[in-house]
Design an enzyme around this catalytic site. Structure first.
Site, PDB file in Angstrom:
ATOM      1  N   ASP A  22       1.018  -1.358   0.115  1.00 14.24           N
ATOM      2  CA  ASP A  22       0.072  -0.059  -0.009  1.00 14.24           C
ATOM      3  C   ASP A  22       0.796   1.134  -0.058  1.00 14.24           C
ATOM      4  O   ASP A  22       1.830   1.295   0.557  1.00 14.24           O
ATOM      5  CB  ASP A  22      -0.864   0.078   1.012  1.00 14.24           C
ATOM      6  CG  ASP A  22      -2.086   0.872   0.964  1.00 14.24           C
ATOM      7  OD1 ASP A  22      -2.322   1.286  -0.007  1.00 14.24           O
ATOM      8  OD2 ASP A  22      -2.610   1.306   2.309  1.00 14.24           O
ATOM      9  N   HIS A  39       2.192   3.446  -9.210  1.00 14.52           N
ATOM     10  CA  HIS A  39       1.808   2.077  -9.567  1.00 14.52           C
ATOM     11  C   HIS A  39       3.203   1.451 -10.364  1.00 14.52           C
ATOM     12  O   HIS A  39       3.492   0.280  -9.937  1.00 14.52           O
ATOM     13  CB  HIS A  39       0.496   1.699 -10.099  1.00 14.52           C
ATOM     14  CG  HIS A  39      -0.660   2.353  -9.350  1.00 14.52           C
ATOM     15  ND1 HIS A  39      -0.842   1.874  -8.023  1.00 14.52           N
ATOM     16  CD2 HIS A  39      -1.708   3.091  -9.554  1.00 14.52           C
ATOM     17  CE1 HIS A  39      -1.946   2.292  -7.462  1.00 14.52           C
ATOM     18  NE2 HIS A  39      -2.447   2.982  -8.584  1.00 14.52           N
ATOM     19  N   LEU A 133      11.089 -20.586  -5.066  1.00 17.70           N
ATOM     20  CA  LEU A 133      10.136 -19.602  -4.295  1.00 17.70           C
ATOM     21  C   LEU A 133       8.845 -19.652  -4.854  1.00 17.70           C
ATOM     22  O   LEU A 133       8.620 -19.554  -6.152  1.00 17.70           O
ATOM     23  CB  LEU A 133      10.573 -18.113  -4.257  1.00 17.70           C
ATOM     24  CG  LEU A 133       9.784 -17.023  -3.602  1.00 17.70           C
ATOM     25  CD1 LEU A 133       9.525 -17.066  -2.281  1.00 17.70           C
ATOM     26  CD2 LEU A 133      10.133 -15.780  -4.267  1.00 17.70           C
TER      27      LEU A 133
HETATM   28  C1  IPE Z   1      -5.298  -2.980  -0.047  1.00 16.93           C
HETATM   29  O1  IPE Z   1      -5.263  -1.514  -0.229  1.00 16.93           O
HETATM   30  C2  IPE Z   1      -5.364  -3.288  -1.632  1.00 16.93           C
HETATM   31  C3  IPE Z   1      -4.190  -3.574  -2.036  1.00 16.93           C
HETATM   32  C4  IPE Z   1      -3.088  -3.263  -1.498  1.00 16.93           C
HETATM   33  C5  IPE Z   1      -4.117  -4.314  -3.368  1.00 16.93           C
HETATM   34  P1  IPE Z   1      -6.162  -0.328  -0.392  1.00 16.93           P
HETATM   35  O2  IPE Z   1      -5.445   0.954  -0.355  1.00 16.93           O
HETATM   36  O3  IPE Z   1      -7.292  -0.822  -1.483  1.00 16.93           O
HETATM   37  O4  IPE Z   1      -6.839  -0.485   0.971  1.00 16.93           O
HETATM   38  P2  IPE Z   1      -7.899   0.530   1.777  1.00 16.93           P
HETATM   39  O5  IPE Z   1      -8.892   0.995   0.763  1.00 16.93           O
HETATM   40  O6  IPE Z   1      -7.166   1.550   2.377  1.00 16.93           O
HETATM   41  O7  IPE Z   1      -8.320  -0.425   2.933  1.00 16.93           O
HETATM   42  C1  IPE Z   2      -1.856   0.285  -3.422  1.00 20.28           C
HETATM   43  O1  IPE Z   2      -1.483   1.503  -3.447  1.00 20.28           O
HETATM   44  C2  IPE Z   2      -1.798  -0.374  -4.666  1.00 20.28           C
HETATM   45  C3  IPE Z   2      -3.216  -0.677  -5.039  1.00 20.28           C
HETATM   46  C4  IPE Z   2      -4.399  -0.718  -4.033  1.00 20.28           C
HETATM   47  C5  IPE Z   2      -3.507  -1.230  -6.384  1.00 20.28           C
HETATM   48  P1  IPE Z   2      -2.845   2.625  -3.323  1.00 20.28           P
HETATM   49  O2  IPE Z   2      -3.117   2.888  -4.873  1.00 20.28           O
HETATM   50  O3  IPE Z   2      -3.687   2.026  -2.298  1.00 20.28           O
HETATM   51  O4  IPE Z   2      -2.048   3.774  -2.640  1.00 20.28           O
HETATM   52  P2  IPE Z   2      -2.591   4.880  -1.507  1.00 20.28           P
HETATM   53  O5  IPE Z   2      -3.245   4.023  -0.445  1.00 20.28           O
HETATM   54  O6  IPE Z   2      -3.511   5.467  -2.137  1.00 20.28           O
HETATM   55  O7  IPE Z   2      -1.380   5.573  -1.296  1.00 20.28           O
HETATM   56 MG    MG Z   3      -4.073   2.360  -0.502  1.00 15.60          MG
END
Ligand code: IPE
Ligand code: IPE
Ligand code: MG
Length: 250
Positions: A22, A39, A133
């Site tokens: 995240d 990303h 792995l």
């Molecule tokens: C969880 O992250 C999903 C992934 C890392 C793929 P999110 O950014 O979607 O989670 P929330 O919405 O903050 O809980």
């Molecule tokens: C996690 O990073 C990746 C996915 C959920 C695909 P985020 O896109 O949720 O990044 P933040 O949480 O908005 O910084």
């Molecule tokens: Mg996120």
């Protein structure tokens, strides 16, 4: 005679690490860049962490790449994520293969377009013989979906008369959930500072150690992973027992 836990004396290295990757969006936004750049930057961290886990002889690494709830993001971001997933699958398979990494996608694959589904099947087939792995990538994955999916399969078997409802126990349900062929998740890491599970592995994390890192995923590398591993090594995993039962005084 009391039996000491097998991990009591050695420095424990997790056999299975799961990561909620995240913070990509915030990483980009902090630099005034579009979220999609975050990303893309996150792919580099994936490569890095896969190599580190391989080196450290971790057996399974499970990465949360796209949740069943992430479809609700703005359409351009979802589109970009699908495109990125497709190109990464094509580009990285050779490298995974030469590093002896077996790729497995967990989640509801039927939610993706045909082209991406075909890519997934090909990438899995191309690395099927690898032994070093297991890299599980959770895509269109939800922990609740996983349990529901297993329940449905059990119901089908019961309906066909293959099993009796009384036979359903934890071990049998587990067999129909994702990752049942792999060691238990020892360590669950979430990067990016939030402290929640966000519908990731629910069934599988019953006794995982949790580690929350403030580091945003694109900045997550050897230093941050080491911090998580050191924290894990200091934990006493009691699995319901008392501390004295787990680490008896010699
Ligand atoms: C969880 O992250 C999903 C992934 C890392 C793929 P999110 O950014 O979607 O989670 P929330 O919405 O903050 O809980
Ligand atoms: C996690 O990073 C990746 C996915 C959920 C695909 P985020 O896109 O949720 O990044 P933040 O949480 O908005 O910084
Ligand atoms: Mg996120």
């Amino acid at each position: 005679m009391s039996q000491s836990h097998p991990m009591a004396n050695a420095v424990p290295v997790p056999r299975h690490i799961a990561i909620i990757m995240d913070g990509n969006g915030r990483w980009a936004e902090a630099q005034g860049l579009p979220r999609v750049i975050g990303h893309r930057a996150g792919v580099k961290s994936v490569r890095n962490v896969v190599a580190l886990c391989r080196e450290r002889r971790v057996e399974s690494l499970t990465l949360f790449a796209f949740s069943s709830e992430n479809w609700r993001r703005p359409e351009p971001e979802v589109k970009l994520l699908m495109r990125l997933f497709t190109t990464v699958l094509r580009r990285e398979v050779k490298q995974l293969k030469s590093n002896d990494v077996r790729l497995k996608i967990i989640g509801d694959i039927s939610g993706f377009d045909e082209k991406l589904q075909a890519r997934i099947r090909k990438a899995e087939a191309d690395t099927a013989e690898c032994q070093g792995l297991v890299l599980n990538v959770a895509a269109n994955y939800g922990g609740r979906w996983d349990v529901v999916n297993a329940a449905r399969k059990l119901a089908e078997l019961a309906q066909q008369g293959e099993i009796q409802p009384e036979e359903i126990d934890e071990a049998l349900l587990d067999r129909f959930t994702s990752l049942s062929d792999q060691p238990e998740v020892d360590l669950l890491i979430r990067t990016g500072g939030e402290e929640r599970i966000s519908n990731f592995l629910l069934w599988q994390c019953a006794y995982s150690e949790l580690f929350f890192s403030g580091v945003l995923w694109p900045d997550f590398g050897e230093v941050a992973l080491q911090e998580a591993l050191e924290a894990f090594a200091k934990r006493q995993r009691r699995f319901g027992l008392t501390g004295a039962q787990v680490a008896p005084i010699e």
